[in-house]
Design a protein around this motif. Structure first.
Motif, short mmCIF file in Angstrom:
data_model
loop_
_atom_site.label_atom_id
_atom_site.label_comp_id
_atom_site.label_asym_id
_atom_site.label_seq_id
_atom_site.Cartn_x
_atom_site.Cartn_y
_atom_site.Cartn_z
N VAL A 259 5.20 -1.36 -8.97
CA VAL A 259 4.33 -1.07 -9.95
C VAL A 259 3.15 -0.19 -9.20
O VAL A 259 3.21 0.00 -8.20
CB VAL A 259 3.61 -2.24 -10.70
N THR A 260 2.66 0.93 -9.90
CA THR A 260 1.59 1.74 -9.47
C THR A 260 0.30 1.52 -10.04
O THR A 260 0.32 1.19 -11.06
CB THR A 260 1.92 3.23 -9.77
N LEU A 261 -0.66 1.36 -8.85
CA LEU A 261 -2.10 1.06 -9.18
C LEU A 261 -2.80 2.00 -8.35
O LEU A 261 -2.39 2.48 -7.25
CB LEU A 261 -2.50 -0.40 -8.43
N SER A 262 -3.24 3.19 -9.42
CA SER A 262 -4.28 4.01 -8.67
C SER A 262 -5.23 3.66 -7.82
O SER A 262 -6.07 2.82 -8.14
CB SER A 262 -4.54 4.84 -9.74
N ARG A 263 -5.64 4.59 -6.91
CA ARG A 263 -6.70 4.12 -6.01
C ARG A 263 -8.08 4.17 -6.73
O ARG A 263 -8.84 3.32 -6.54
CB ARG A 263 -6.83 5.16 -4.98
N SER A 264 -8.12 5.11 -7.91
CA SER A 264 -9.54 5.08 -8.61
C SER A 264 -9.60 3.88 -9.42
O SER A 264 -10.59 3.20 -9.53
CB SER A 264 -9.43 6.33 -9.33
N ASP A 265 -8.48 3.33 -9.93
CA ASP A 265 -8.51 1.94 -10.68
C ASP A 265 -8.61 0.85 -9.83
O ASP A 265 -9.52 -0.06 -10.05
CB ASP A 265 -7.08 1.92 -11.51
N TYR A 266 -8.09 0.88 -8.49
CA TYR A 266 -8.38 -0.25 -7.66
C TYR A 266 -9.79 -0.23 -7.12
O TYR A 266 -10.27 -1.34 -6.88
CB TYR A 266 -7.46 -0.04 -6.16
N ARG A 267 -10.53 0.91 -6.74
CA ARG A 267 -11.78 0.89 -6.34
C ARG A 267 -12.65 0.54 -7.33
O ARG A 267 -13.51 -0.42 -7.26
CB ARG A 267 -12.34 2.38 -5.97
N ASP A 268 -12.44 0.83 -8.66
CA ASP A 268 -13.15 0.22 -9.84
C ASP A 268 -13.23 -1.15 -10.04
O ASP A 268 -14.30 -1.82 -10.13
CB ASP A 268 -12.79 1.05 -11.19
N LYS A 269 -12.02 -1.66 -9.81
CA LYS A 269 -11.76 -3.07 -10.05
C LYS A 269 -12.46 -4.01 -8.94
O LYS A 269 -13.11 -5.09 -9.14
CB LYS A 269 -10.43 -3.48 -10.34
N GLY B 220 -14.70 -9.18 -13.09
CA GLY B 220 -14.78 -7.78 -12.61
C GLY B 220 -13.58 -7.04 -12.20
O GLY B 220 -13.41 -6.04 -12.80
N ILE B 221 -12.57 -7.90 -11.98
CA ILE B 221 -11.19 -7.40 -11.77
C ILE B 221 -10.77 -6.95 -13.03
O ILE B 221 -10.09 -6.19 -13.46
CB ILE B 221 -10.24 -8.16 -10.91
N ILE B 222 -10.82 -7.74 -14.04
CA ILE B 222 -10.13 -7.65 -15.51
C ILE B 222 -10.78 -6.57 -16.23
O ILE B 222 -10.17 -5.69 -16.74
CB ILE B 222 -10.25 -8.97 -16.11
N GLY C 136 6.41 -4.12 1.80
CA GLY C 136 7.42 -3.32 1.22
C GLY C 136 7.16 -2.10 0.16
O GLY C 136 8.12 -1.61 -0.13
N GLY C 137 5.95 -2.06 0.05
CA GLY C 137 5.34 -1.05 -0.73
C GLY C 137 5.04 0.25 -0.05
O GLY C 137 5.38 0.44 1.00
N SER C 138 4.37 1.31 -0.68
CA SER C 138 3.98 2.30 -0.12
C SER C 138 2.82 2.79 -0.76
O SER C 138 2.22 2.46 -1.72
CB SER C 138 4.99 3.45 -0.41
N VAL C 139 1.90 3.80 0.18
CA VAL C 139 0.91 4.25 -0.45
C VAL C 139 0.59 5.86 -0.18
O VAL C 139 1.38 6.46 0.63
CB VAL C 139 -0.69 3.62 0.35
N ASP C 140 -0.06 6.41 -1.00
CA ASP C 140 -0.46 7.85 -0.80
C ASP C 140 -1.83 8.06 -1.20
O ASP C 140 -2.54 7.00 -1.24
CB ASP C 140 0.55 8.86 -1.63
N ALA C 141 -2.23 9.23 -1.18
CA ALA C 141 -3.58 9.53 -1.11
C ALA C 141 -4.27 9.13 -2.67
O ALA C 141 -5.58 9.07 -2.91
CB ALA C 141 -3.96 11.25 -1.17
N SER C 142 -3.28 8.84 -3.67
CA SER C 142 -3.83 8.68 -4.97
C SER C 142 -3.43 7.31 -5.53
O SER C 142 -4.09 6.83 -6.41
CB SER C 142 -3.31 9.55 -6.20
N ALA C 143 -2.61 6.57 -5.02
CA ALA C 143 -2.19 5.51 -5.41
C ALA C 143 -1.40 4.37 -4.36
O ALA C 143 -1.10 4.91 -3.42
CB ALA C 143 -1.09 5.70 -6.89
N PHE C 144 -1.55 3.27 -4.89
CA PHE C 144 -0.52 2.19 -4.27
C PHE C 144 0.61 1.90 -4.99
O PHE C 144 0.38 1.72 -6.28
CB PHE C 144 -1.34 0.62 -3.97
N ALA D 97 -4.74 -10.84 -11.16
CA ALA D 97 -5.66 -10.15 -12.24
C ALA D 97 -5.47 -8.48 -12.28
O ALA D 97 -5.72 -8.05 -13.24
CB ALA D 97 -7.05 -10.62 -12.04
N TYR D 98 -5.11 -7.89 -10.94
CA TYR D 98 -5.21 -6.62 -10.99
C TYR D 98 -4.20 -5.93 -11.95
O TYR D 98 -4.35 -4.75 -12.47
CB TYR D 98 -4.92 -6.18 -9.54
#
Length: 863
Positions: free
Chosen positions: A35-45, A343-345, A408-416, A234-235
């Motif tokens: 699954v992909t979680l954007s960095r912006s969503d991650y930071r917001d949550k 807050g996460i939700i 086992g996942g990966s990251v880049d500048a915009s997402a996990f 919750a994420y």
């Protein structure tokens, strides 16, 4: 890196970044979905979660008499006692510096001071940033010592043990060495480890287990795993109640936290409108803990309150926060966790405006590591005095990137890109009456070498010293009875599988917790003057589907021993290498012979300061390993040894008394050791306090719990809620006794534990009745039958029953506890090995007129 050049804000890790410490478990299979979680969503949550953690503390009312009980009018986000701004009608003003965390005279108007609900949480992120996603116990110790953590209760004791005594976690959190092991710190200071494992609740569980062990063990660490897993879940969800439901898989099915969870869910199902009623019911259900000095802080009542807030809050942020803030006990901690989850939700858009205005202040708000006001929670030495909330979130984000890559996942500048995880329950083997809360020794057998001429030498004792709850099992020796054993049969084991049997014990002599005839471990607590409890464990390979475990008080001086909260759980069996002490390099010691030593010999006489045993260990990869040291200590005090690797001291290890020199049995001290790949020189050197004799050292990776999905057998009307009050509950049959006159002795009435109704067996005159059902279509395997029950006592027989589960098998029973109304207790029949596809389960009682019992919530699960 040199300490003076370290930074708390490392650059964000990318997929190619090297991991400092190797992963201790294999990554998920490559074919697993992501699954992909954007960095912006991650930071917001995550920002919303951090503000929720802090804002909850500033909102919640931690109260007891003579403080007034807060009413709904007292709820106002960030205006609770710890803000310094609580209304006088809701809180008696207090000049203690802790009750002034927000914009107080000590800080600028945009600053919030540290508190134990989050100061170690933030410090944990430093540890992970410095040492990688699999930071070891040694890493944690080194950072705690370097920063001399200021904390409460178990944190203070753990810090002193590391700083002054050189001890290493997890020993620092064990009941044997930390009298406040039961307190809140393991979960309130480690729940946000779930923020670095979004969608990876198993990783969050394992991190909380490791970091929580620094300050505690037992239920407080179980709750830490649960809370961290809930945050991780919750994420990827939009409802906190679903996160709660999923994270409940981390609660061992034979544990008290799981019973609290079940109770709160049942209360909500029964009356979903009145949270104050549910809290009152919970307070009559919770247990005390031995050594408690602040009942407000007992974990079961506060985590049960968290569950109430989440369920009754209906996924609405302000409603959940209001309940958590006003619910009582350690409500600032309750509100902190609940608001973090919300807050996460809901993210920043759903965060209370007061949190944004008074804490975050558009990014201008600052976290203050308060080393000046005298409030204990803070971090010393080169830790930053002030940090912005955004900078703290950046630290969480960086550590999240490392965790995602390591799993086992990966990251880049915009997402996990996360490989999502599912948590499963530990595979435990339930033991009937393992906590003795039935008030008897039901399910246990007492052995003495001859008839007991006087009072019983084994009792279920209620004298205020049980490890938890009201009862413990106590055995005594005296002039007439020089030896006592208390045993029970564990059923449903898998032959060839590895298990860990554990129990809390206390004694004023030398007792032995044992498995079978050969697997024994000495129990001789050093804090005997305070009757402190100590956990003892034995790892064994099952030779059959049953095993005898128990407590043995051998011949010797008149003494007592007690046992409580016995567990058996399946574990992995990683490869280990044994190093015999007599084959090591010995300085200042003597090789001696003993029939109980594993190789026939051991090393004793390590009397001189700096005397040592040294051996070379070769491991394939760097990381944390376990040393299991077989030892004997027949002295009057705890012995201590320094552990040196490659000539560098890592820590000082304690070795409790075992009761006899040169006798080794299964006396093993398990210690963590951080090793490099290849050959490592390990020296165990006398530290100058007490003495220790060595038999052997086993080195290998730590065993892990075995996790397995539950298979619950549907039992229609297992809670007696179909059809309301009735003489003939649907799906159940009545046997009316040998004379056929007791058909009216069982019935369904109001007052159930779940759903509102319960089964009762009672009659004005003498009766004999059996209420049962036969379940068919079962796959062959091992099952556990459980129910909740209570009774008034006095019957000639009253028990839960399982029979007809195979050809020629005996009926299995467990007594119904005599706890009185409305004190429900869970009763269990474990290890039912079903063959032939059927099982008959039920409740039987026979009594005089007026006697009664009630049962509810029957469940049948397969291992």
């Amino acid at each position: 890196m040199p300490r003076e050049t370290r930074t708390l804000l490392p650059l964000l890790l990318v997929a190619a970044t090297a991991i400092v410490v190797p992963v201790t478990a294999p990554p998920p299979a490559e074919a697993a979905a992501t699954v992909t979680l954007s960095r912006s969503d991650y930071r917001d949550k995550t920002l919303a979660a951090v503000l929720g953690q802090v804002g909850g503390v500033l909102t919640g009312y931690e109260y007891k008499s003579p403080q007034p009980e807060p009413t709904d009018d007292c709820f106002r986000p960030t205006y609770g006692p710890y803000s310094g701004d609580a209304p006088a009608s809701c809180w008696t003003p207090n000049d203690y510096p802790g009750y002034d965390r927000l914009g107080a005279p000590h800080f600028a108007s945009h600053e919030t001071g540290s508190d134990d609900d989050y100061h170690v949480d933030f410090f944990n992120q430093l540890i992970l940033s410095e040492h990688g996603p699999d930071a070891t116990f040694q890493d944690i110790k080194d950072e705690w010592v370097a920063h001399d953590i200021g904390d409460w209760g178990p944190g203070d004791i753990a810090n002193a043990a590391m700083r002054d005594d050189g001890m290493v976690p997890p020993l620092t959190g064990r009941a044997e060495f930390n009298r406040h092991y039961w307190l809140t710190e393991p979960y309130i200071e480690n729940d946000t480890l779930g923020l670095v494992a979004p969608g990876m609740p198993a990783t969050a569980r394992d991190l909380a287990n490791r970091f929580g062990a620094v300050t505690g063990e037992f239920d407080s660490v179980v709750w830490a795993r649960f809370q961290a897993a809930m945050y991780a879940e919750a994420y990827l969800l939009d409802d906190g109640r679903e996160a709660l439901s999923r994270a409940a898989a981390t609660l061992p099915r034979d544990s008290w936290p799981y019973e609290v969870y079940q109770r709160v869910v049942a209360l909500h199902d029964q009356n979903p409108a009145d949270w104050r009623w549910a809290q009152a019911q919970l307070m009559s259900f919770v247990r005390n803990v031995y050594g408690q000095d602040n009942e407000m802080a007992i974990p079961d009542r506060n985590n049960g309150s968290v569950l109430i807030a989440i369920l009754y809050g209906g996924n609405d942020y302000r409603t959940t926060l209001r309940i958590a803030s006003l619910i009582g006990n350690d409500a600032d901690c309750t509100a902190s966790f609940a608001a973090g989850l919300m807050g996460i939700i809901h993210g920043m858009a759903g965060t209370p405006q007061e949190f944004k205005d008074r804490i975050y202040q558009g990014g201008a708000g600052r976290y203050v590591n308060d080393t000046t006001t005298g409030f204990p929670p803070h971090v010393n030495n080169d830790y930053p005095e002030r940090q912005s909330w955004d900078d703290l979130v950046t630290l969480y984000e960086s550590n999240t990137a490392a965790q995602v890559v390591a799993r086992g996942g990966s990251v880049d500048a915009s997402a996990f890109t996360v490989v999502p995880q599912t948590v499963l329950p530990e595979r435990v083997t339930p033991i009937g009456n393992a906590d003795f809360e039935q008030g008897t020794l039901a399910g246990w057998t007492t052995w003495t070498p001859g008839p007991d001429p006087g009072a019983p030498n084994a009792i279920a004792e209620n004298n205020g010293t049980a490890q938890s709850g009201a009862y413990k099992a106590t055995v005594f020796t005296d002039a007439s009875v020089p030896e006592v054993k208390l045993t029970t049969t564990v059923r449903g084991l898998e032959p060839g599988a590895t298990y860990r049997a554990s129990a809390f014990v206390q004694t004023n002599g030398t007792a032995r917790f044992f498995v079978g005839g050969t697997h024994t471990t000495a129990v001789d607590t050093y804090a005997v003057a305070h009757r402190q409890w100590a956990r003892r464990s034995i790892e064994f390979v099952a030779g059959a589907d049953t095993a005898q475990i128990g407590l043995h008080l051998p011949p010797g001086p008149t003494a007592f021993a007690a046992v409580d909260n016995v567990t058996v759980a399946q574990i992995t069996a990683p490869a280990t290498t044994r190093y015999e002490a007599e084959s090591a390099t010995v300085a200042g010691g003597v090789v001696r012979t003993s029939g109980s030593a594993s190789g026939g010999s051991y090393v004793g006489g390590l009397d001189d300061t700096n005397a040592y045993v040294q051996f070379t260990v070769t491991v394939p990869t760097a990381g944390q390993y376990r040393m299991g040291i077989g030892f004997a200590n027949g002295g009057a005090s705890v012995g201590t040894l320094d552990v040196l690797v490659a000539g560098v001291k890592q820590y000082t290890a304690p070795f409790p008394r075992t009761g006899a020199w040169g006798t080794f049995s299964r006396n093993v001290q398990d210690l963590p050791v951080t090793l490099m790949a290849g050959a490592n020189t390990i020296r165990l050197q006398r530290a100058g306090v007490g003495h220790v004799e060595f038999d052997h050292v086993d080195v290998g990776r730590y065993p892990e719990p075995v996790y397995a999905a539950e298979q619950t057998v549907p039992l229609s009307n297992g809670g007696f809620d179909s059809g309301g009050a009735t003489q003939t509950p649907a799906g159940w049959e009545t046997w009316a006794g040998t004379d056929g006159t007791s058909a009216d002795a069982d019935y369904v009435e109001e007052g159930g534990l779940t759903g509102g109704f319960r089964l009762t067996q009672h009659k004005a005159g003498p009766y004999q009745v059996y209420t049962s059902r036969t379940v068919t279509g079962l796959a062959d395997g091992v099952y556990t039958l459980s129910a909740y029950a209570t009774g008034g006592g006095g019957q000639s027989a009253a028990y839960l029953s399982a029979k007809g589960y195979g050809a020629g098998v005996p009926e299995l029973t467990t007594p119904i506890p005599t706890t009185g109304w409305p004190h429900w207790r869970r009763v269990v029949i474990p290890g039912i090995r079903v063959t032939g596809g059927a099982l008959t389960l039920g409740i039987y009682s026979a009594g005089s007129g007026g006697q009664w019992l009630s049962a509810d919530a029957f469940t049948l699960t397969r291992q």
